[in-house]
Motif scaffolding. Structure first.
Motif, PDB file in Angstrom:
ATOM      1  N   ALA A   1       0.849  -1.187   0.000  1.00 49.86           N
ATOM      2  CA  ALA A   1       0.000   0.000   0.000  1.00 49.86           C
ATOM      3  C   ALA A   1       0.882   1.232   0.000  1.00 49.86           C
ATOM      4  N   PRO A   2       0.384   2.345  -0.533  1.00 46.51           N
ATOM      5  CA  PRO A   2       1.173   3.571  -0.547  1.00 46.51           C
ATOM      6  C   PRO A   2       1.690   3.911   0.853  1.00 46.51           C
ATOM      7  N   GLY A   3       2.981   4.158   0.952  1.00 44.80           N
ATOM      8  CA  GLY A   3       3.582   4.503   2.233  1.00 44.80           C
ATOM      9  C   GLY A   3       3.946   3.309   3.084  1.00 44.80           C
ATOM     10  N   ALA A   4       3.524   2.096   2.665  1.00 42.90           N
ATOM     11  CA  ALA A   4       3.810   0.902   3.464  1.00 42.90           C
ATOM     12  C   ALA A   4       4.902   0.068   2.818  1.00 42.90           C
ATOM     13  N   CYS A   5       4.693  -0.344   1.598  1.00 44.07           N
ATOM     14  CA  CYS A   5       5.655  -1.210   0.913  1.00 44.07           C
ATOM     15  C   CYS A   5       5.482  -1.021  -0.580  1.00 44.07           C
ATOM     16  N   GLY A   6       6.492  -0.466  -1.226  1.00 43.08           N
ATOM     17  CA  GLY A   6       6.446  -0.265  -2.666  1.00 43.08           C
ATOM     18  C   GLY A   6       6.936  -1.485  -3.421  1.00 43.08           C
ATOM     19  N   PRO A   7       6.906  -1.432  -4.755  1.00 40.38           N
ATOM     20  CA  PRO A   7       7.283  -2.592  -5.564  1.00 40.38           C
ATOM     21  C   PRO A   7       8.667  -3.147  -5.274  1.00 40.38           C
ATOM     22  N   ARG A   8       9.677  -2.272  -5.198  1.00 35.66           N
ATOM     23  CA  ARG A   8      11.033  -2.769  -4.988  1.00 35.66           C
ATOM     24  C   ARG A   8      11.177  -3.422  -3.615  1.00 35.66           C
TER      25      ARG A   8
ATOM     26  N   VAL B   1       5.862  -4.587 -12.257  1.00 39.91           N
ATOM     27  CA  VAL B   1       6.273  -5.476 -13.345  1.00 39.91           C
ATOM     28  C   VAL B   1       7.779  -5.376 -13.557  1.00 39.91           C
ATOM     29  N   ALA B   2       8.313  -4.162 -13.553  1.00 37.88           N
ATOM     30  CA  ALA B   2       9.752  -3.983 -13.757  1.00 37.88           C
ATOM     31  C   ALA B   2      10.566  -4.627 -12.647  1.00 37.88           C
ATOM     32  N   ALA B   3      10.140  -4.445 -11.399  1.00 37.12           N
ATOM     33  CA  ALA B   3      10.874  -5.012 -10.266  1.00 37.12           C
ATOM     34  C   ALA B   3      10.853  -6.538 -10.305  1.00 37.12           C
ATOM     35  N   ALA B   4       9.693  -7.118 -10.612  1.00 39.77           N
ATOM     36  CA  ALA B   4       9.596  -8.576 -10.681  1.00 39.77           C
ATOM     37  C   ALA B   4      10.421  -9.125 -11.840  1.00 39.77           C
ATOM     38  N   ALA B   5      10.371  -8.444 -12.991  1.00 40.94           N
ATOM     39  CA  ALA B   5      11.142  -8.906 -14.150  1.00 40.94           C
ATOM     40  C   ALA B   5      12.640  -8.872 -13.862  1.00 40.94           C
ATOM     41  N   ARG B   6      13.107  -7.820 -13.172  1.00 41.44           N
ATOM     42  CA  ARG B   6      14.532  -7.747 -12.822  1.00 41.44           C
ATOM     43  C   ARG B   6      14.936  -8.912 -11.918  1.00 41.44           C
ATOM     44  N   ALA B   7      14.050  -9.257 -10.976  1.00 39.69           N
ATOM     45  CA  ALA B   7      14.351 -10.381 -10.087  1.00 39.69           C
ATOM     46  C   ALA B   7      14.419 -11.689 -10.866  1.00 39.69           C
TER      47      ALA B   7
END
Length: 204
Positions: free
Chosen positions: A71-78, A114-120
């Motif tokens: 959630a915003p302010g809690a945990c972002g994609p990265r 999507v970008a963060a998951a693809a990098r992983a």
């Protein structure tokens, strides 16, 4: 002989969902095929309920399903992807519900996840799968993601709920997502597929 539609046992699927009603059927389908799950959403109560429900299936305790708040302010994609990698050591698939939570206008956009998951997936040498459920306007963006990921063996597809679809649509979306995560779907990428639900008559 193994079922070609099965998600290979041991794979890790990150499911980002807005509610139990939407994410529950998909998580049940993936867990039944032996996948380990990271379930994230804007309500920790909802995703915890999904994980707890999986633990009460026929073989209690055999399903690995971990809840994450996104959630915003809690945990972002990265941060989310990093947490999943720390906990489960890999990400093979991302199923993202972008209908009204993580679209282009949201504080946590689908593109960043999507970008963060693809990098992983690339760092882990994974031939990954990404399935986004969202509106037709994401079609062009999904094609761009697919083109950028193709060389790494990562497929990206869009499932679009049809207007006026049947009440059982969540089950059909879950089935469609599971299919696109299967080994048979390795040649399908950059596609927008409309899902009607089994209760809606098909056009001739």
């Amino acid at each position: 002989m193994p079922d070609p539609f099965r998600v290979p046992s041991g794979r890790v699927a990150l499911v980002v969902t807005r509610s139990h009603a939407v994410g529950g059927p998909l998580c049940r389908a993936l867990a039944a095929e032996g996948a380990r799950l990271a379930v994230a959403g804007p309500s920790l109560l909802e995703v915890s309920a999904i994980c707890a429900g999986l633990g009460r299936q026929e073989t209690p305790g055999a399903v690995t399903a971990l809840p994450y708040l996104m959630a915003p302010g809690a945990c972002g994609p990265r941060r989310l992807v990093a947490a999943v990698m720390d906990d489960l050591q890999r990400i093979d698939a991302l199923a993202l519900d972008a209908l009204d939570v993580l679209d282009a206008q949201a504080a946590v956009p689908a593109a960043a996840l999507v970008a963060a998951a693809a990098r992983a997936m690339v760092r882990g040498g994974r031939a990954g799968r990404i399935v986004v459920t969202g509106p037709p306007r994401l079609d062009a963006q999904v094609r761009l993601w697919a083109d950028a990921s193709r060389a790494h063996g990562i497929t990206v597809n869009l499932l679009v709920p049809a207007p006026g679809a049947a009440e059982d649509l969540a089950e059909d979306l879950a089935a469609g997502t599971a299919l696109l995560l299967s080994p048979l779907a390795r040649g399908i990428t950059g596609q927008a597929i409309e899902v009607h639900g089994s209760g809606v008559p098909r056009r001739p």
